[in-house]
Design a protein around this motif. Structure first.
Motif, PDB file in Angstrom:
ATOM      1  N   TYR A 199      -6.875  -1.295  -1.759  1.00  0.00           N
ATOM      2  CA  TYR A 199      -6.931  -0.610  -0.466  1.00  0.00           C
ATOM      3  C   TYR A 199      -6.512  -1.519   0.695  1.00  0.00           C
ATOM      4  O   TYR A 199      -5.728  -1.124   1.559  1.00  0.00           O
ATOM      5  CB  TYR A 199      -8.356  -0.108  -0.250  1.00  0.00           C
ATOM      6  N   ALA A 200      -7.017  -2.742   0.702  1.00  0.00           N
ATOM      7  CA  ALA A 200      -6.764  -3.656   1.822  1.00  0.00           C
ATOM      8  C   ALA A 200      -5.296  -4.041   1.941  1.00  0.00           C
ATOM      9  O   ALA A 200      -4.840  -4.445   3.014  1.00  0.00           O
ATOM     10  CB  ALA A 200      -7.611  -4.915   1.673  1.00  0.00           C
ATOM     11  N   GLU A 201      -4.541  -3.902   0.866  1.00  0.00           N
ATOM     12  CA  GLU A 201      -3.126  -4.271   0.886  1.00  0.00           C
ATOM     13  C   GLU A 201      -2.231  -3.161   1.418  1.00  0.00           C
ATOM     14  O   GLU A 201      -1.068  -3.390   1.730  1.00  0.00           O
ATOM     15  CB  GLU A 201      -2.673  -4.666  -0.520  1.00  0.00           C
ATOM     16  N   LEU A 202      -2.764  -1.939   1.506  1.00  0.00           N
ATOM     17  CA  LEU A 202      -1.974  -0.800   1.971  1.00  0.00           C
ATOM     18  C   LEU A 202      -1.872  -0.776   3.495  1.00  0.00           C
ATOM     19  O   LEU A 202      -2.797  -1.208   4.185  1.00  0.00           O
ATOM     20  CB  LEU A 202      -2.616   0.513   1.517  1.00  0.00           C
ATOM     21  N   GLU A 231      -2.056   1.109   7.086  1.00  0.00           N
ATOM     22  CA  GLU A 231      -3.116   2.006   7.540  1.00  0.00           C
ATOM     23  C   GLU A 231      -2.809   3.473   7.223  1.00  0.00           C
ATOM     24  O   GLU A 231      -3.714   4.246   6.900  1.00  0.00           O
ATOM     25  CB  GLU A 231      -3.333   1.841   9.047  1.00  0.00           C
ATOM     26  N   GLU A 232      -1.537   3.863   7.321  1.00  0.00           N
ATOM     27  CA  GLU A 232      -1.175   5.253   7.041  1.00  0.00           C
ATOM     28  C   GLU A 232      -1.551   5.647   5.610  1.00  0.00           C
ATOM     29  O   GLU A 232      -2.106   6.728   5.380  1.00  0.00           O
ATOM     30  CB  GLU A 232       0.333   5.467   7.251  1.00  0.00           C
ATOM     31  N   LEU A 233      -1.257   4.776   4.655  1.00  0.00           N
ATOM     32  CA  LEU A 233      -1.569   5.102   3.256  1.00  0.00           C
ATOM     33  C   LEU A 233      -3.057   4.978   2.965  1.00  0.00           C
ATOM     34  O   LEU A 233      -3.572   5.650   2.070  1.00  0.00           O
ATOM     35  CB  LEU A 233      -0.764   4.215   2.306  1.00  0.00           C
ATOM     36  N   GLN A 234      -3.741   4.113   3.685  1.00  0.00           N
ATOM     37  CA  GLN A 234      -5.197   4.066   3.553  1.00  0.00           C
ATOM     38  C   GLN A 234      -5.789   5.428   3.916  1.00  0.00           C
ATOM     39  O   GLN A 234      -6.677   5.933   3.219  1.00  0.00           O
ATOM     40  CB  GLN A 234      -5.778   2.975   4.459  1.00  0.00           C
ATOM     41  N   LEU A 235      -5.273   6.036   4.978  1.00  0.00           N
ATOM     42  CA  LEU A 235      -5.754   7.361   5.385  1.00  0.00           C
ATOM     43  C   LEU A 235      -5.364   8.427   4.373  1.00  0.00           C
ATOM     44  O   LEU A 235      -6.145   9.337   4.096  1.00  0.00           O
ATOM     45  CB  LEU A 235      -5.195   7.718   6.766  1.00  0.00           C
ATOM     46  N   VAL A 236      -4.136   8.332   3.828  1.00  0.00           N
ATOM     47  CA  VAL A 236      -3.706   9.284   2.794  1.00  0.00           C
ATOM     48  C   VAL A 236      -4.677   9.249   1.619  1.00  0.00           C
ATOM     49  O   VAL A 236      -5.110  10.280   1.109  1.00  0.00           O
ATOM     50  CB  VAL A 236      -2.269   8.962   2.312  1.00  0.00           C
ATOM     51  N   TRP A 237      -5.030   8.039   1.190  1.00  0.00           N
ATOM     52  CA  TRP A 237      -5.926   7.888   0.047  1.00  0.00           C
ATOM     53  C   TRP A 237      -7.324   8.425   0.361  1.00  0.00           C
ATOM     54  O   TRP A 237      -7.902   9.168  -0.428  1.00  0.00           O
ATOM     55  CB  TRP A 237      -6.005   6.414  -0.354  1.00  0.00           C
ATOM     56  N   ILE A 238      -7.867   8.060   1.518  1.00  0.00           N
ATOM     57  CA  ILE A 238      -9.214   8.504   1.889  1.00  0.00           C
ATOM     58  C   ILE A 238      -9.281  10.019   1.995  1.00  0.00           C
ATOM     59  O   ILE A 238     -10.221  10.660   1.499  1.00  0.00           O
ATOM     60  CB  ILE A 238      -9.654   7.846   3.210  1.00  0.00           C
ATOM     61  N   ARG A 239      -8.282  10.617   2.635  1.00  0.00           N
ATOM     62  CA  ARG A 239      -8.273  12.073   2.771  1.00  0.00           C
ATOM     63  C   ARG A 239      -8.257  12.763   1.418  1.00  0.00           C
ATOM     64  O   ARG A 239      -8.904  13.785   1.219  1.00  0.00           O
ATOM     65  CB  ARG A 239      -7.056  12.510   3.596  1.00  0.00           C
ATOM     66  N   HIS A 240      -7.512  12.179   0.479  1.00  0.00           N
ATOM     67  CA  HIS A 240      -7.482  12.771  -0.856  1.00  0.00           C
ATOM     68  C   HIS A 240      -8.826  12.620  -1.559  1.00  0.00           C
ATOM     69  O   HIS A 240      -9.255  13.519  -2.297  1.00  0.00           O
ATOM     70  CB  HIS A 240      -6.382  12.130  -1.698  1.00  0.00           C
ATOM     71  N   CYS A 251       6.633  12.051   7.008  1.00  0.00           N
ATOM     72  CA  CYS A 251       7.070  10.653   7.066  1.00  0.00           C
ATOM     73  C   CYS A 251       6.127   9.819   7.924  1.00  0.00           C
ATOM     74  O   CYS A 251       5.776   8.691   7.560  1.00  0.00           O
ATOM     75  CB  CYS A 251       8.494  10.569   7.611  1.00  0.00           C
ATOM     76  N   GLU A 252       5.694  10.369   9.040  1.00  0.00           N
ATOM     77  CA  GLU A 252       4.745   9.649   9.901  1.00  0.00           C
ATOM     78  C   GLU A 252       3.422   9.437   9.177  1.00  0.00           C
ATOM     79  O   GLU A 252       2.800   8.372   9.303  1.00  0.00           O
ATOM     80  CB  GLU A 252       4.519  10.443  11.193  1.00  0.00           C
ATOM     81  N   ARG A 253       2.993  10.437   8.419  1.00  0.00           N
ATOM     82  CA  ARG A 253       1.735  10.337   7.674  1.00  0.00           C
ATOM     83  C   ARG A 253       1.784   9.195   6.665  1.00  0.00           C
ATOM     84  O   ARG A 253       0.780   8.531   6.405  1.00  0.00           O
ATOM     85  CB  ARG A 253       1.473  11.664   6.957  1.00  0.00           C
ATOM     86  N   TYR A 254       2.972   8.945   6.092  1.00  0.00           N
ATOM     87  CA  TYR A 254       3.127   7.903   5.081  1.00  0.00           C
ATOM     88  C   TYR A 254       3.615   6.579   5.672  1.00  0.00           C
ATOM     89  O   TYR A 254       3.673   5.574   4.970  1.00  0.00           O
ATOM     90  CB  TYR A 254       4.097   8.358   3.993  1.00  0.00           C
ATOM     91  N   GLY A 255       3.993   6.586   6.929  1.00  0.00           N
ATOM     92  CA  GLY A 255       4.524   5.364   7.539  1.00  0.00           C
ATOM     93  C   GLY A 255       5.959   5.081   7.153  1.00  0.00           C
ATOM     94  O   GLY A 255       6.399   3.937   7.151  1.00  0.00           O
ATOM     95  N   PHE A 293       5.076  -0.140   2.176  1.00  0.00           N
ATOM     96  CA  PHE A 293       3.731   0.428   2.118  1.00  0.00           C
ATOM     97  C   PHE A 293       2.665  -0.661   2.069  1.00  0.00           C
ATOM     98  O   PHE A 293       1.468  -0.370   2.059  1.00  0.00           O
ATOM     99  CB  PHE A 293       3.595   1.357   0.901  1.00  0.00           C
ATOM    100  N   LEU A 294       3.091  -1.933   2.045  1.00  0.00           N
ATOM    101  CA  LEU A 294       2.150  -3.049   2.016  1.00  0.00           C
ATOM    102  C   LEU A 294       1.899  -3.588   3.415  1.00  0.00           C
ATOM    103  O   LEU A 294       2.796  -3.587   4.273  1.00  0.00           O
ATOM    104  CB  LEU A 294       2.701  -4.182   1.142  1.00  0.00           C
ATOM    105  N   GLN A 295       0.685  -4.034   3.632  1.00  0.00           N
ATOM    106  CA  GLN A 295       0.360  -4.712   4.885  1.00  0.00           C
ATOM    107  C   GLN A 295       1.196  -5.990   4.990  1.00  0.00           C
ATOM    108  O   GLN A 295       1.409  -6.689   4.001  1.00  0.00           O
ATOM    109  CB  GLN A 295      -1.126  -5.103   4.910  1.00  0.00           C
ATOM    110  N   ALA A 296       1.661  -6.273   6.192  1.00  0.00           N
ATOM    111  CA  ALA A 296       2.380  -7.537   6.401  1.00  0.00           C
ATOM    112  C   ALA A 296       1.412  -8.691   6.221  1.00  0.00           C
ATOM    113  O   ALA A 296       0.275  -8.657   6.716  1.00  0.00           O
ATOM    114  CB  ALA A 296       2.984  -7.574   7.803  1.00  0.00           C
ATOM    115  N   LYS A 297       1.853  -9.687   5.472  1.00  0.00           N
ATOM    116  CA  LYS A 297       0.984 -10.838   5.233  1.00  0.00           C
ATOM    117  C   LYS A 297       0.896 -11.687   6.493  1.00  0.00           C
ATOM    118  O   LYS A 297       1.909 -12.046   7.092  1.00  0.00           O
ATOM    119  CB  LYS A 297       1.518 -11.677   4.071  1.00  0.00           C
ATOM    120  N   LYS A 298      -0.312 -11.972   6.886  1.00  0.00           N
ATOM    121  CA  LYS A 298      -0.527 -12.794   8.077  1.00  0.00           C
ATOM    122  C   LYS A 298      -0.399 -14.274   7.710  1.00  0.00           C
ATOM    123  O   LYS A 298      -0.908 -14.706   6.667  1.00  0.00           O
ATOM    124  CB  LYS A 298      -1.900 -12.513   8.666  1.00  0.00           C
ATOM    125  N   PRO A 299       0.296 -15.023   8.542  1.00  0.00           N
ATOM    126  CA  PRO A 299       0.421 -16.472   8.251  1.00  0.00           C
ATOM    127  C   PRO A 299      -0.937 -17.152   8.315  1.00  0.00           C
ATOM    128  O   PRO A 299      -1.794 -16.793   9.115  1.00  0.00           O
ATOM    129  CB  PRO A 299       1.355 -16.972   9.368  1.00  0.00           C
TER     130      PRO A 299
END
Length: 237
Positions: A77-80, A82-91, A153-157, A225-231
């Motif tokens: 979950y943490a790697e997704l 935010e848009e896909l996190q919401l898609v998953w939670i809603r499902h 498309c906006e829902r999925y990012g 669909f992955l979160q950008a890795k923070k330095p």
């Protein structure tokens, strides 16, 4: 996104073939029983149906491949994004009461970094994500126009450059629904439309869907669909 790109190319080829046939009938190089005045209007309506078929088949096919890409990536979950996190939670809470037990289960799966599947896949029960299931979840049933596709498309990012300035997709969708619901006959629905108008609509739809498909392809290939890795930050003593 290979399969959906191939499907798109195949459907476009079929549509161009029908357009070519109609042009040949109108200019008299092809003779048919019943006469052009009776047959061509029916073919025009079928041409618009084929355009809608292209729209829905490509969008749903692309989303199916996207879901498979996320599943095969084995991410939590943490790697997704935010848009896909919401898609998953809603499902997870769809068609179910959001009980404390259900919420606790969702939180537990997040905390434990379980692999995320956006929609349920259960091969043991013979249940796989397919076009019908995905269409039902997204409520896609003859209602895809530019606004609806952009909203998805906006829902999925998913980023894209598509724009339907002439409302070509809406005209195609409305025609499809009028034919499907019996509001208009195949002989009358598109009778007054010229082949030049139909070709312009085809070009607008083709351009829009190709740009959406390009956005989906980039989304999957570059794993957007992955979160950008923070330095990492280094503490200095």
């Amino acid at each position: 996104m290979y399969n959906t790109n191939r499907l798109f190319d195949e459907r476009i080829t079929e549509i161009k073939i029908l357009l070519s046939v109609m042009k040949n009938i109108e200019n008299g190089s092809v003779q048919i029983d019943g006469g052009a005045n009776d047959v061509v209007p029916i073919l025009k309506s079928n041409f618009l149906l084929m355009l809608y078929n292209l729209v829905e088949a490509t969008v749903v096919g692309g989303l199916l491949e996207l879901h498979e890409k996320v599943k095969d990536s084995q991410i939590c979950y943490a790697e997704l994004i935010e848009e896909l996190q919401l898609v998953w939670i809603r499902h997870q809470i769809s068609n179910k009461s959001a009980t404390e037990q259900k919420l606790q289960e969702i939180i537990g799966r997040i905390i434990n970094n379980e692999t995320i599947v956006l929609l349920n896949h259960n091969p043991a029960d013979g249940k796989y994500l397919d076009r019908k299931t995905l269409s039902n979840v997204l409520r896609i049933s003859g209602n895809l126009d530019a606004k609806e596709i952009t909203d998805i498309c906006e829902r999925y990012g998913i980023k894209h450059t598509a724009s339907d300035v002439n409302d070509d997709l809406k005209r195609v969708k409305d025609t499809r629904n009028n034919l499907a619901h019996g509001n208009e006959s195949f002989g009358e629905c598109a009778r007054e439309m010229t082949l030049a108008e139909l070709e312009e609509i085809k070009n607008g739809v083709e351009k829009f869907i190709k740009e959406i498909l390009d956005g989906m392809t980039k989304y999957c290939d570059q794993k957007e669909f992955l979160q950008a890795k923070k330095p990492r930050t280094h503490k200095h003593g």
